[in-house]
Design an enzyme around this catalytic site. Structure first.
Site, PDB file in Angstrom:
ATOM      1  N   GLY A  11       0.822  -1.213   0.000  1.00 35.19           N
ATOM      2  CA  GLY A  11       0.000   0.000   0.000  1.00 35.19           C
ATOM      3  C   GLY A  11       0.854   1.261   0.000  1.00 35.19           C
ATOM      4  O   GLY A  11       2.079   1.217   0.065  1.00 35.19           O
ATOM      5  N   HIS A 153      -9.057  15.188   3.337  1.00 38.79           N
ATOM      6  CA  HIS A 153      -8.177  14.088   2.925  1.00 38.79           C
ATOM      7  C   HIS A 153      -8.352  13.771   1.446  1.00 38.79           C
ATOM      8  O   HIS A 153      -9.362  14.146   0.842  1.00 38.79           O
ATOM      9  CB  HIS A 153      -8.473  12.830   3.757  1.00 38.79           C
ATOM     10  CG  HIS A 153      -7.884  12.868   5.128  1.00 38.79           C
ATOM     11  ND1 HIS A 153      -8.509  13.484   6.183  1.00 38.79           N
ATOM     12  CD2 HIS A 153      -6.717  12.373   5.613  1.00 38.79           C
ATOM     13  CE1 HIS A 153      -7.762  13.382   7.268  1.00 38.79           C
ATOM     14  NE2 HIS A 153      -6.660  12.706   6.956  1.00 38.79           N
ATOM     15  N   HIS A 154      -7.404  12.981   0.934  1.00 37.47           N
ATOM     16  CA  HIS A 154      -7.472  12.479  -0.439  1.00 37.47           C
ATOM     17  C   HIS A 154      -8.738  11.642  -0.646  1.00 37.47           C
ATOM     18  O   HIS A 154      -9.311  11.120   0.318  1.00 37.47           O
ATOM     19  CB  HIS A 154      -6.221  11.635  -0.733  1.00 37.47           C
ATOM     20  CG  HIS A 154      -6.054  10.482   0.214  1.00 37.47           C
ATOM     21  ND1 HIS A 154      -6.615   9.240  -0.021  1.00 37.47           N
ATOM     22  CD2 HIS A 154      -5.450  10.392   1.432  1.00 37.47           C
ATOM     23  CE1 HIS A 154      -6.328   8.431   0.978  1.00 37.47           C
ATOM     24  NE2 HIS A 154      -5.629   9.105   1.882  1.00 37.47           N
ATOM     25  N   LYS A 157      -9.475   7.819   0.742  1.00 39.24           N
ATOM     26  CA  LYS A 157      -9.615   7.470   2.167  1.00 39.24           C
ATOM     27  C   LYS A 157     -10.974   6.822   2.393  1.00 39.24           C
ATOM     28  O   LYS A 157     -12.008   7.354   1.973  1.00 39.24           O
ATOM     29  CB  LYS A 157      -9.447   8.719   3.038  1.00 39.24           C
ATOM     30  CG  LYS A 157      -9.475   8.397   4.533  1.00 39.24           C
ATOM     31  CD  LYS A 157      -9.004   9.575   5.365  1.00 39.24           C
ATOM     32  CE  LYS A 157      -9.164   9.335   6.853  1.00 39.24           C
ATOM     33  NZ  LYS A 157      -8.402   8.176   7.340  1.00 39.24           N
TER      34      LYS A 157
HETATM   35  P1  NAP Z   1      -3.668   1.535   0.922  1.00 42.34           P
HETATM   36  O1  NAP Z   1      -2.763   2.153  -0.088  1.00 42.34           O
HETATM   37  O2  NAP Z   1      -5.021   1.034   0.472  1.00 42.34           O
HETATM   38  O3  NAP Z   1      -2.830   0.355   1.624  1.00 42.34           O
HETATM   39  C1  NAP Z   1      -3.396  -0.648   2.406  1.00 42.34           C
HETATM   40  C2  NAP Z   1      -2.832  -1.961   1.894  1.00 42.34           C
HETATM   41  O4  NAP Z   1      -3.199  -3.040   2.776  1.00 42.34           O
HETATM   42  C3  NAP Z   1      -3.401  -2.317   0.498  1.00 42.34           C
HETATM   43  O5  NAP Z   1      -2.395  -2.823  -0.327  1.00 42.34           O
HETATM   44  C4  NAP Z   1      -4.447  -3.364   0.892  1.00 42.34           C
HETATM   45  O6  NAP Z   1      -4.833  -4.178  -0.191  1.00 42.34           O
HETATM   46  C5  NAP Z   1      -3.651  -4.100   1.941  1.00 42.34           C
HETATM   47  N1  NAP Z   1      -4.430  -5.147   2.616  1.00 42.34           N
HETATM   48  C6  NAP Z   1      -5.770  -5.381   2.590  1.00 42.34           C
HETATM   49  N2  NAP Z   1      -6.069  -6.512   3.270  1.00 42.34           N
HETATM   50  C7  NAP Z   1      -4.887  -6.999   3.724  1.00 42.34           C
HETATM   51  C8  NAP Z   1      -4.547  -8.166   4.459  1.00 42.34           C
HETATM   52  N3  NAP Z   1      -5.469  -9.056   4.850  1.00 42.34           N
HETATM   53  N4  NAP Z   1      -3.239  -8.368   4.786  1.00 42.34           N
HETATM   54  C9  NAP Z   1      -2.301  -7.486   4.395  1.00 42.34           C
HETATM   55  N5  NAP Z   1      -2.562  -6.382   3.652  1.00 42.34           N
HETATM   56  C10 NAP Z   1      -3.840  -6.146   3.324  1.00 42.34           C
HETATM   57  O7  NAP Z   1      -3.942   2.541   2.130  1.00 42.34           O
HETATM   58  P2  NAP Z   1      -2.923   3.599   2.782  1.00 42.34           P
HETATM   59  O8  NAP Z   1      -3.157   4.944   2.202  1.00 42.34           O
HETATM   60  O9  NAP Z   1      -1.559   3.026   2.796  1.00 42.34           O
HETATM   61  O10 NAP Z   1      -3.536   3.649   4.254  1.00 42.34           O
HETATM   62  C11 NAP Z   1      -3.586   2.476   5.074  1.00 42.34           C
HETATM   63  C12 NAP Z   1      -4.209   2.825   6.420  1.00 42.34           C
HETATM   64  O11 NAP Z   1      -3.356   3.745   7.091  1.00 42.34           O
HETATM   65  C13 NAP Z   1      -5.589   3.510   6.351  1.00 42.34           C
HETATM   66  O12 NAP Z   1      -6.364   3.068   7.450  1.00 42.34           O
HETATM   67  C14 NAP Z   1      -5.256   4.984   6.514  1.00 42.34           C
HETATM   68  O13 NAP Z   1      -6.341   5.733   7.034  1.00 42.34           O
HETATM   69  C15 NAP Z   1      -4.126   4.873   7.497  1.00 42.34           C
HETATM   70  N6  NAP Z   1      -3.191   6.006   7.552  1.00 42.34           N
HETATM   71  C16 NAP Z   1      -2.780   6.356   8.789  1.00 42.34           C
HETATM   72  C17 NAP Z   1      -1.834   7.356   8.936  1.00 42.34           C
HETATM   73  C18 NAP Z   1      -1.354   7.685  10.324  1.00 42.34           C
HETATM   74  O14 NAP Z   1      -0.551   8.619  10.487  1.00 42.34           O
HETATM   75  N7  NAP Z   1      -1.814   6.962  11.350  1.00 42.34           N
HETATM   76  C19 NAP Z   1      -1.313   8.016   7.817  1.00 42.34           C
HETATM   77  C20 NAP Z   1      -1.770   7.634   6.553  1.00 42.34           C
HETATM   78  C21 NAP Z   1      -2.691   6.596   6.426  1.00 42.34           C
HETATM   79  P3  NAP Z   1      -6.224  -3.782  -0.995  1.00 42.34           P
HETATM   80  O15 NAP Z   1      -5.939  -2.461  -1.661  1.00 42.34           O
HETATM   81  O16 NAP Z   1      -6.402  -4.909  -1.960  1.00 42.34           O
HETATM   82  O17 NAP Z   1      -7.326  -3.700   0.041  1.00 42.34           O
END
Ligand code: NAP
Length: 263
Positions: A11, A153-154, A157
């Site tokens: 991701g 946000h983008h 989300k």
């Molecule tokens: P993303 O690009 O969609 O990445 C998430 C990844 O996890 C995707 O590749 C997804 O696959 C994968 N995934 C889904 N099910 C899984 C499983 N069972 N095992 C392992 N991986 C799996 O999202 P992102 O932008 O990186 O954000 C991820 C999370 O972080 C979100 O909840 C976001 O709100 C949060 N976030 C938090 C912060 C912080 O500072 N705390 C900052 C940015 C983002 P699929 O696309 O196929 O579902």
């Protein structure tokens, strides 16, 4: 050397975390898990040379075979919950930035950490500027009872409102010495025009392409207003906070639910 497995490695956040971990000399990346890119080497994924670490779709195997010290998780709420639960069961400390976990899921993780005496960090926002924004909002809330939050946000989300806005509302509610007495008599001509309402605090969620993660906390008083704003312009803004949590999590014996408790 702290041994790290990353879930959600394919991701957007996962890739930034891989870069951050590979660039830090006190961490070794030992495993990467995702449902996408299975079998791919994580190096080329982030513009590095091959690292000999292939993306796996099985966290259990990675936890058992690679013997990590910590798990860094950026996935989706239900998956993130299961990943953290699994890690704690294996004696591995989770650091998760995944947003949208329910209060009950967080409580289950908190209880499991207490039972196993394992540290965990779940932080809705790893940007240090955002954590400071929340602290400043707590100070302002002691003097300004009227406040609204706009989070932007983008458009990819999934959850709304953001974990950061909900966390900010909690900080404000805990700090308020008196509640707002101003009357909100507005009639919503469109449903939810005044945003979501968390115990009297209105939260407005904007989702647009081009945005990353931004928030304004606006306090209003007679003849004045105070706006506290934080902007993350790139996902690299989260990495110093992730590394800070990863360095501290193993010294904890409980779950902490905000980076605020670590700085
Ligand atoms: P993303 O690009 O969609 O990445 C998430 C990844 O996890 C995707 O590749 C997804 O696959 C994968 N995934 C889904 N099910 C899984 C499983 N069972 N095992 C392992 N991986 C799996 O999202 P992102 O932008 O990186 O954000 C991820 C999370 O972080 C979100 O909840 C976001 O709100 C949060 N976030 C938090 C912060 C912080 O500072 N705390 C900052 C940015 C983002 P699929 O696309 O196929 O579902």
């Amino acid at each position: 050397m702290t041994r790290v497995v990353i879930t959600g490695a394919y991701g957007r956040m996962g890739r930034e975390v891989i870069k951050g971990i590979l660039s830090a000399d006190d961490f070794t990346l030992v495993g990467a898990v995702d449902v996408n890119g299975v079998g791919e080497d994580i190096g080329p994924l982030i513009g590095f040379k091959e690292q000999g670490i292939l993306i796996s779709d099985n966290l259990d195997t990675e936890l058992q075979n690679k013997k990590p010290d910590i798990l860094i998780d950026f996935t989706t709420a239900d998956v993130g919950f299961l990943n953290c639960f699994n890690a704690i069961l294996h004696g591995v400390s989770p650091v998760s930035g995944t947003t949208g976990m329910s209060d009950s899921q967080i409580e289950q993780l908190r209880m499991l950490c207490a039972e196993k005496q394992i540290g965990a960090v779940l932080a809705p926002n790893f940007a240090l500027g955002a954590v400071i924004m929340m602290r400043l909002a707590g100070i302002a809330a002691q003097y300004f009872p009227d406040v609204e939050i706009i989070e932007l946000h983008h458009d990819q989300k999934i959850d709304a409102p953001s974990g950061t806005s909900l966390g900010t509302a909690d900080v404000i509610l805990a700090a308020q010495s008196k509640k707002s007495t101003s009357q909100d008599n507005s009639i919503e001509k469109l449903k939810c025009a005044r945003g979501a309402n968390k115990n009297g605090i209105h939260i407005h969620s904007v989702r647009l392409p081009g945005l990353i993660a931004h928030q304004e906390v606006i306090f209003g008083g007679p003849g004045q207003s105070l706006t506290i704003r934080h902007d993350s312009y790139g996902r690299e803004s989260f990495i110093p906070g992730v590394l800070l949590a990863a360095r501290k999590v193993r010294s904890l014996k409980c779950l902490v639910n905000s980076l605020n408790e670590l700085i």
